[in-house]
Design an enzyme around this catalytic site. Structure first.
Site, PDB file in Angstrom:
ATOM      1  CG  ASP A  69      -0.205   0.172   2.543  1.00  0.00           C
ATOM      2  OD1 ASP A  69       0.904  -0.741   2.525  1.00  0.00           O
ATOM      3  OD2 ASP A  69      -0.571   0.891   3.593  1.00  0.00           O
ATOM      4  CG  ASP A  97       6.948   4.461   2.207  1.00  0.00           C
ATOM      5  OD1 ASP A  97       6.734   3.004   2.376  1.00  0.00           O
ATOM      6  OD2 ASP A  97       6.503   5.136   2.986  1.00  0.00           O
ATOM      7  CD  GLU A 141       4.300   0.605   6.936  1.00  0.00           C
ATOM      8  OE1 GLU A 141       5.170   0.760   7.881  1.00  0.00           O
ATOM      9  OE2 GLU A 141       4.114   1.308   6.383  1.00  0.00           O
ATOM     10  CD  GLU A 142       2.836   3.874   4.176  1.00  0.00           C
ATOM     11  OE1 GLU A 142       3.102   4.618   5.391  1.00  0.00           O
ATOM     12  OE2 GLU A 142       3.856   3.927   3.597  1.00  0.00           O
TER      13      GLU A 142
HETATM   14 ZN    ZN Z   1       6.707   2.023   4.167  1.00  0.00          ZN
END
Ligand code: ZN
Length: 437
Positions: free
Chosen positions: A108, A169, A203-204
């Site tokens: 994500d 990221d 994760e975010e």
């Molecule tokens: Zn990350």
């Protein structure tokens, strides 16, 4: 141009174009269905590369794959690893040879900026000056505002058009892991132990890789590939919890309130005034912990205060939690029992105490980074990673940088050379863990 240049560049650009923005508070797993679009691409790509046991958990949006041990040597026992949660660190002996290796990266991108219609492009041979991201809209990344650009002069930067994030990221991490996998599968003469791969969602938004099935994953340890600045790694994160204080006031007509009214707005103010003035995010750095007021909604009748508590040190962290209770107890002594109620919710714990049980993981990582001509650097991470939670579930998981810069925003970029270096670092790590000189 190194041997992995084209592969990592092509992969990052292709993955970045797939919108995988996660979202807070949807109550769904994954938080957004679009993350499955990338999951399916990765599943198919792993299969095409020749990775074994490829599986996409469509319900949880987790992709798994393995590259089996090809050394012919007895491997460290991994079948003792229970499926799902376990509390003990794996405690794998460093003498085992070859050592299994695992890599976990997240699919994500941050909800902070748009991830839709991402238009990655490459600026070759960056000259150190300002970068025009979008001529039409006049969006410029000024070298004076982003000092980190100076270390990448002469390199090739993957950039956005200034209207979305890039998603390096953590797609730069995925690109490196996938390229490593491709290299190993197409070069069976490279001997290695078991290599387990997983790509996870959310994760975010604090997903903490909770749906990663450790039994299916199959390696007793893992590295996450996340974070900025090439060559950095993390083996320590914050301990983290969230606190909510509810204050019950008594509202009466202000003309006849004397001796009766309890104004929850005032009491909320007292609570906040009791927090240490300079132990806040804006006044702390390094290993200094803090309290952070997230929100305060207050009326005479009722106030709700939300805050978060962070500290690297477990003892200091416990003292912080206890201090909040002390403040609430003081309010209750003054205004009557039940006026204020504190609820603390654990978020994640520092990975440090778990990683300290497997010191060879950090020794191996530093050796791999150094072998690639980069000085390994670390500092206690002022946040949490999926690895913080995974470590406490029994999968020690320190973090290696994925090499992106300015994450979570429209000025995010990834030097292609950083991703190439990461592939080299991963292959070096594979070589070290294979135990073959
Ligand atoms: Zn990350």
């Amino acid at each position: 141009m190194g041997q992995f240049y084209e592969q990592v560049k092509e992969r990052l650009i292709r993955y970045a174009k797939i919108n995988t923005r996660s979202e807070n508070g949807t109550g769904r797993t994954p938080s957004t269905a679009c993350q499955l679009d990338l999951a399916r691409v990765l599943r198919d790509e792993l299969t095409a590369i020749g990775v074994s046991d490829v599986w996409l958990d469509e319900e949880k949006c987790v992709v798994y794959g393995k590259i089996p041990d090809n050394t012919g040597m007895p491997a460290a026992a991994t079948d003792s690893l229970p499926a799902g949660a376990c509390n003990e660190p794996a405690g794998l002996s460093p003498q085992h040879s070859p050592r299994p290796l695992g890599f976990v990266t997240h699919m994500d991108t941050a909800p902070d900026a748009s991830g839709e219609n991402v238009k990655p492009w490459v600026l070759e041979n960056y000259d150190g000056g300002d970068i025009v991201l979008n001529q039409e809209q006049g969006i410029i990344m000024r070298a004076a505002d982003y000092a980190n650009l100076q270390q990448y002069i002469g390199q090739d930067l993957v950039l956005t058009d200034g209207t979305t994030l890039l998603g390096g990221d953590d797609k730069a991490g995925i690109a490196a892991v996938m390229t490593m996998a491709e290299h190993l599968c197409s070069h069976p003469e490279i001997k290695h132990g078991l290599i387990a791969l997983a790509f996870t969602p959310d994760e975010e938004v604090g997903g903490l890789a909770k749906d990663l099935d450790l039994g299916r994953f199959g390696s007793p340890t893992a590295y996450t590939l996340d974070g900025d600045h090439l060559g950095w790694y993390q083996d320590e994160t914050f301990n983290a919890s969230a606190a909510e204080v509810t204050i019950r006031g008594i509202s009466v007509h202000t003309g006849t309130a004397k001796g009766i009214m309890k104004n929850a707005v005032d009491i909320a103010g007292e609570f906040m005034a009791a927090l240490p003035a300079y132990e806040k995010p804006q006044y702390t750095e390094g290993r200094e912990g803090f309290f952070h007021m997230v929100s305060c909604e207050a009326q005479c009748e009722r106030a709700v205060l939300k805050l978060i508590i962070r500290d690297h040190d477990a003892v200091q962290f416990a003292i912080r939690e206890a201090y909040l209770q002390k403040v609430v107890d003081g309010i209750n002594r003054r205004y009557g029992e039940g006026t204020a109620v504190l609820v603390i919710t654990a978020q994640y714990r520092s990975m440090k105490e778990v990683i300290d049980t497997v010191p060879y993981m950090i020794d191996d990582l530093k050796a791999a980074i150094s072998a690639c001509g980069i000085e390994p650097k670390t500092e206690p991470f002022r946040g949490g990673t999926d690895g913080s939670a995974l470590s406490h579930r029994g999968l020690p998981a320190p973090n290696l940088s994925a090499g992106y810069e300015n994450a979570h925003g429209r000025f995010e970029y990834v030097p292609v050379q950083s991703m190439e270096k990461n592939v080299e670092i991963l292959l070096e790590l594979v070589r070290i863990c294979a135990g073959i000189q």
